[in-house]
Design a protein around this motif. Structure first.
Motif, PDB file in Angstrom:
ATOM      1  N   GLN A 234     -28.188 -12.180  20.204  1.00  0.00           N
ATOM      2  CA  GLN A 234     -27.297 -13.232  19.591  1.00  0.00           C
ATOM      3  C   GLN A 234     -28.250 -14.153  20.572  1.00  0.00           C
ATOM      4  O   GLN A 234     -28.981 -15.256  20.333  1.00  0.00           O
ATOM      5  CB  GLN A 234     -26.480 -13.558  18.856  1.00  0.00           C
ATOM      6  CG  GLN A 234     -26.909 -12.329  17.795  1.00  0.00           C
ATOM      7  CD  GLN A 234     -24.976 -12.453  16.575  1.00  0.00           C
ATOM      8  OE1 GLN A 234     -23.848 -13.569  17.265  1.00  0.00           O
ATOM      9  NE2 GLN A 234     -23.794 -11.410  16.586  1.00  0.00           N
ATOM     10  N   GLU A 235     -27.565 -14.702  21.706  1.00  0.00           N
ATOM     11  CA  GLU A 235     -27.175 -15.593  22.008  1.00  0.00           C
ATOM     12  C   GLU A 235     -28.207 -16.096  23.269  1.00  0.00           C
ATOM     13  O   GLU A 235     -29.071 -17.223  23.110  1.00  0.00           O
ATOM     14  CB  GLU A 235     -25.833 -15.348  23.590  1.00  0.00           C
ATOM     15  CG  GLU A 235     -26.513 -16.406  24.349  1.00  0.00           C
ATOM     16  CD  GLU A 235     -25.102 -16.240  25.273  1.00  0.00           C
ATOM     17  OE1 GLU A 235     -25.048 -17.251  26.530  1.00  0.00           O
ATOM     18  OE2 GLU A 235     -23.744 -15.860  25.419  1.00  0.00           O
ATOM     19  N   TYR A 238     -31.209 -16.811  21.008  1.00  0.00           N
ATOM     20  CA  TYR A 238     -30.847 -18.425  19.686  1.00  0.00           C
ATOM     21  C   TYR A 238     -30.808 -19.379  21.621  1.00  0.00           C
ATOM     22  O   TYR A 238     -31.724 -19.903  20.874  1.00  0.00           O
ATOM     23  CB  TYR A 238     -29.351 -18.537  19.571  1.00  0.00           C
ATOM     24  CG  TYR A 238     -28.790 -19.908  19.878  1.00  0.00           C
ATOM     25  CD1 TYR A 238     -28.971 -20.298  17.986  1.00  0.00           C
ATOM     26  CD2 TYR A 238     -28.446 -20.614  20.762  1.00  0.00           C
ATOM     27  CE1 TYR A 238     -28.812 -21.708  18.160  1.00  0.00           C
ATOM     28  CE2 TYR A 238     -27.941 -22.158  20.172  1.00  0.00           C
ATOM     29  CZ  TYR A 238     -28.040 -22.730  19.470  1.00  0.00           C
ATOM     30  OH  TYR A 238     -27.914 -24.030  18.677  1.00  0.00           O
ATOM     31  N   ASN A 239     -30.956 -19.126  22.079  1.00  0.00           N
ATOM     32  CA  ASN A 239     -31.277 -19.915  23.698  1.00  0.00           C
ATOM     33  C   ASN A 239     -33.115 -19.917  23.342  1.00  0.00           C
ATOM     34  O   ASN A 239     -33.531 -20.985  23.679  1.00  0.00           O
ATOM     35  CB  ASN A 239     -31.098 -19.343  24.406  1.00  0.00           C
ATOM     36  CG  ASN A 239     -29.844 -19.401  24.900  1.00  0.00           C
ATOM     37  OD1 ASN A 239     -28.920 -20.227  24.418  1.00  0.00           O
ATOM     38  ND2 ASN A 239     -28.615 -18.933  25.988  1.00  0.00           N
ATOM     39  N   TYR A 242     -34.449 -22.113  20.716  1.00  0.00           N
ATOM     40  CA  TYR A 242     -33.967 -24.024  21.246  1.00  0.00           C
ATOM     41  C   TYR A 242     -34.741 -24.296  21.952  1.00  0.00           C
ATOM     42  O   TYR A 242     -35.074 -25.636  21.665  1.00  0.00           O
ATOM     43  CB  TYR A 242     -32.331 -23.305  21.948  1.00  0.00           C
ATOM     44  CG  TYR A 242     -32.136 -25.099  22.476  1.00  0.00           C
ATOM     45  CD1 TYR A 242     -31.362 -26.167  20.844  1.00  0.00           C
ATOM     46  CD2 TYR A 242     -31.155 -25.348  23.405  1.00  0.00           C
ATOM     47  CE1 TYR A 242     -30.986 -27.673  21.391  1.00  0.00           C
ATOM     48  CE2 TYR A 242     -31.278 -27.117  23.773  1.00  0.00           C
ATOM     49  CZ  TYR A 242     -31.300 -27.607  22.648  1.00  0.00           C
ATOM     50  OH  TYR A 242     -30.984 -28.691  23.202  1.00  0.00           O
ATOM     51  N   LYS A 257     -36.199 -17.666  15.615  1.00  0.00           N
ATOM     52  CA  LYS A 257     -34.536 -18.230  14.082  1.00  0.00           C
ATOM     53  C   LYS A 257     -34.658 -17.281  13.309  1.00  0.00           C
ATOM     54  O   LYS A 257     -33.720 -16.180  13.416  1.00  0.00           O
ATOM     55  CB  LYS A 257     -35.298 -19.138  13.703  1.00  0.00           C
ATOM     56  CG  LYS A 257     -34.384 -19.573  12.499  1.00  0.00           C
ATOM     57  CD  LYS A 257     -34.372 -20.276  11.460  1.00  0.00           C
ATOM     58  CE  LYS A 257     -33.675 -20.677  10.551  1.00  0.00           C
ATOM     59  NZ  LYS A 257     -34.183 -19.588   9.457  1.00  0.00           N
ATOM     60  N   VAL A 260     -32.933 -14.100  16.230  1.00  0.00           N
ATOM     61  CA  VAL A 260     -31.465 -14.068  15.731  1.00  0.00           C
ATOM     62  C   VAL A 260     -30.873 -14.079  14.253  1.00  0.00           C
ATOM     63  O   VAL A 260     -29.667 -13.268  14.199  1.00  0.00           O
ATOM     64  CB  VAL A 260     -31.039 -16.210  15.427  1.00  0.00           C
ATOM     65  CG1 VAL A 260     -29.319 -16.371  15.775  1.00  0.00           C
ATOM     66  CG2 VAL A 260     -31.453 -16.298  16.946  1.00  0.00           C
ATOM     67  N   ALA A 264     -26.639 -11.532  13.596  1.00  0.00           N
ATOM     68  CA  ALA A 264     -25.922 -12.936  13.513  1.00  0.00           C
ATOM     69  C   ALA A 264     -26.126 -12.971  11.595  1.00  0.00           C
ATOM     70  O   ALA A 264     -26.509 -12.920  10.728  1.00  0.00           O
ATOM     71  CB  ALA A 264     -26.319 -14.434  13.923  1.00  0.00           C
ATOM     72  N   SER A 268     -22.499 -17.308  10.709  1.00  0.00           N
ATOM     73  CA  SER A 268     -22.403 -18.120  12.327  1.00  0.00           C
ATOM     74  C   SER A 268     -22.659 -19.347  12.299  1.00  0.00           C
ATOM     75  O   SER A 268     -23.580 -19.677  12.097  1.00  0.00           O
ATOM     76  CB  SER A 268     -23.412 -16.352  12.681  1.00  0.00           C
ATOM     77  OG  SER A 268     -24.835 -17.133  13.592  1.00  0.00           O
ATOM     78  N   GLN A 269     -21.777 -19.740  13.652  1.00  0.00           N
ATOM     79  CA  GLN A 269     -23.276 -21.043  14.082  1.00  0.00           C
ATOM     80  C   GLN A 269     -23.964 -21.241  14.448  1.00  0.00           C
ATOM     81  O   GLN A 269     -24.766 -22.318  14.486  1.00  0.00           O
ATOM     82  CB  GLN A 269     -21.952 -21.643  15.254  1.00  0.00           C
ATOM     83  CG  GLN A 269     -21.383 -22.705  15.775  1.00  0.00           C
ATOM     84  CD  GLN A 269     -21.594 -23.397  14.474  1.00  0.00           C
ATOM     85  OE1 GLN A 269     -20.789 -23.994  13.885  1.00  0.00           O
ATOM     86  NE2 GLN A 269     -22.471 -24.539  14.240  1.00  0.00           N
ATOM     87  N   TYR A 270     -24.620 -19.849  15.706  1.00  0.00           N
ATOM     88  CA  TYR A 270     -25.556 -19.853  15.088  1.00  0.00           C
ATOM     89  C   TYR A 270     -26.631 -19.788  14.767  1.00  0.00           C
ATOM     90  O   TYR A 270     -27.438 -20.713  14.503  1.00  0.00           O
ATOM     91  CB  TYR A 270     -25.288 -18.445  16.019  1.00  0.00           C
ATOM     92  CG  TYR A 270     -25.491 -18.217  17.000  1.00  0.00           C
ATOM     93  CD1 TYR A 270     -25.298 -18.569  18.581  1.00  0.00           C
ATOM     94  CD2 TYR A 270     -24.993 -16.967  17.694  1.00  0.00           C
ATOM     95  CE1 TYR A 270     -25.256 -18.647  19.950  1.00  0.00           C
ATOM     96  CE2 TYR A 270     -24.377 -16.844  19.106  1.00  0.00           C
ATOM     97  CZ  TYR A 270     -24.566 -17.718  20.417  1.00  0.00           C
ATOM     98  OH  TYR A 270     -24.300 -17.275  21.231  1.00  0.00           O
ATOM     99  N   ASN A 273     -26.606 -23.462  13.482  1.00  0.00           N
ATOM    100  CA  ASN A 273     -27.379 -25.088  14.047  1.00  0.00           C
ATOM    101  C   ASN A 273     -29.009 -25.015  13.971  1.00  0.00           C
ATOM    102  O   ASN A 273     -29.211 -25.514  13.849  1.00  0.00           O
ATOM    103  CB  ASN A 273     -27.392 -24.556  15.691  1.00  0.00           C
ATOM    104  CG  ASN A 273     -25.550 -25.257  15.652  1.00  0.00           C
ATOM    105  OD1 ASN A 273     -24.696 -25.535  15.093  1.00  0.00           O
ATOM    106  ND2 ASN A 273     -25.196 -23.720  16.752  1.00  0.00           N
TER     107      ASN A 273
END
Length: 283
Positions: A234-235, A238-239, A242, A257, A260, A264, A268-270, A273
């Protein structure tokens, strides 16, 4: 005039104390140092020796208090610590509280040795790979990555194949913006253990920060096949999303997106955001 003289005396004392003790250090910067804490209401300074216990981590050997007279001399006050041991052990959590390193010129006044006799019990195998790795690992955990490298790079010269060492080195290099070195270390780590997901996550981070998005995508593809740790996948996605958001690449942002969203939950916060980023891109 009497009050003025008292004022200047106190002012002079304050300046003197400030010149002697500089409160510009954090506890994680004071391994194997004698330190003083900010002055108490009774004009005393608590002091002790900070060291690292391999099991307990950052530790303060508290040895009492002292006062500074108007000539700048350090005078220990009546001992208030354990009468049997002569000191109190306190486990420390890294924090940003400003403390001062006690100048060596004041050791005699406080009746302390530069290196306490008992410290030798904590200094065995200082040059072993295991100890060097553990110290580097701890300092990385405290975000003292430059200090961590002083241990990890020594360990690398002794045994570059020590388990976890190359990834830990890469963590330091990434934090310090030394991405070329991070990539070299991470490729070594992957050669040693081609299924370590954390290593791939660090590699993706390296490529993300060098704007090598194609290699990030390749790394992500590998991770999605071999990793059980969804949070790392996920991270990574997401990065990358971004990064595309920052350059207003709507097509690739939408693509990542969606990646992710595969891993997720909707709450989730991802995801939250990314939804906000999508709104900003649509304006």
């Amino acid at each position: 005039m009497k009050y003025l003289i008292i004022f200047f005396t106190l002012f002079s004392f304050s300046i003197n104390a400030q010149n002697v003790l500089k409160f510009d250090k954090r506890n994680v910067q004071c391994e194997d140092k004698w330190v003083a804490y900010q002055m108490d209401k009774d004009s005393t300074y608590m002091f002790g020796f900070i060291y690292i216990d391999a099991q307990a981590g950052l530790t303060l050997n508290y040895e009492g208090k002292f006062k500074i007279d108007n000539k700048g001399k350090f005078n220990r006050v009546e001992n208030d610590v354990n009468s049997k041991t002569g000191f109190i052990i306190a486990r420390l959590q890294p924090n940003r509280v400003a403390i001062a390193e006690i100048p060596e010129s004041k050791f005699k006044e406080l009746n302390i040795q530069k290196t306490p006799e008992w410290l030798k019990n904590y200094k065995s195998d200082e040059n072993s790979v295991e100890r060097l790795y553990n110290w580097g690992y701890m300092y990385n955990g405290w975000n003292e990555c430059e200090k961590a490298l002083t241990f990890l790079e020594k360990a690398d010269k002794i045994d570059p194949n020590y388990k976890g060492l190359q990834t830990e080195l890469a963590f330091s290099y990434n934090a310090l913006g030394k991405y070329d070195k991070a990539e070299i270390s991470l490729k070594k780590a992957i050669a040693q253990n081609p299924k370590d997901c954390y290593t791939y996550k660090e590699l993706a981070f390296t490529y993300t920060n060098t704007a090598n998005f194609e290699k990030v995508a390749e790394t992500y593809k590998t991770m999605s096949k071999i990793c059980s740790e969804k949070v790392f996948i996920q991270e990574t996605a997401y990065n990358l999303a971004y990064e595309y958001y920052k350059i207003k690449d709507k097509v690739n942002f939408k693509k990542w997106k969606a990646e992710v969203e595969k891993w997720a939950n909707s709450d989730s916060q991802y995801i939250k955001n990314l939804i906000q980023m999508e709104i900003e891109l649509s304006k």
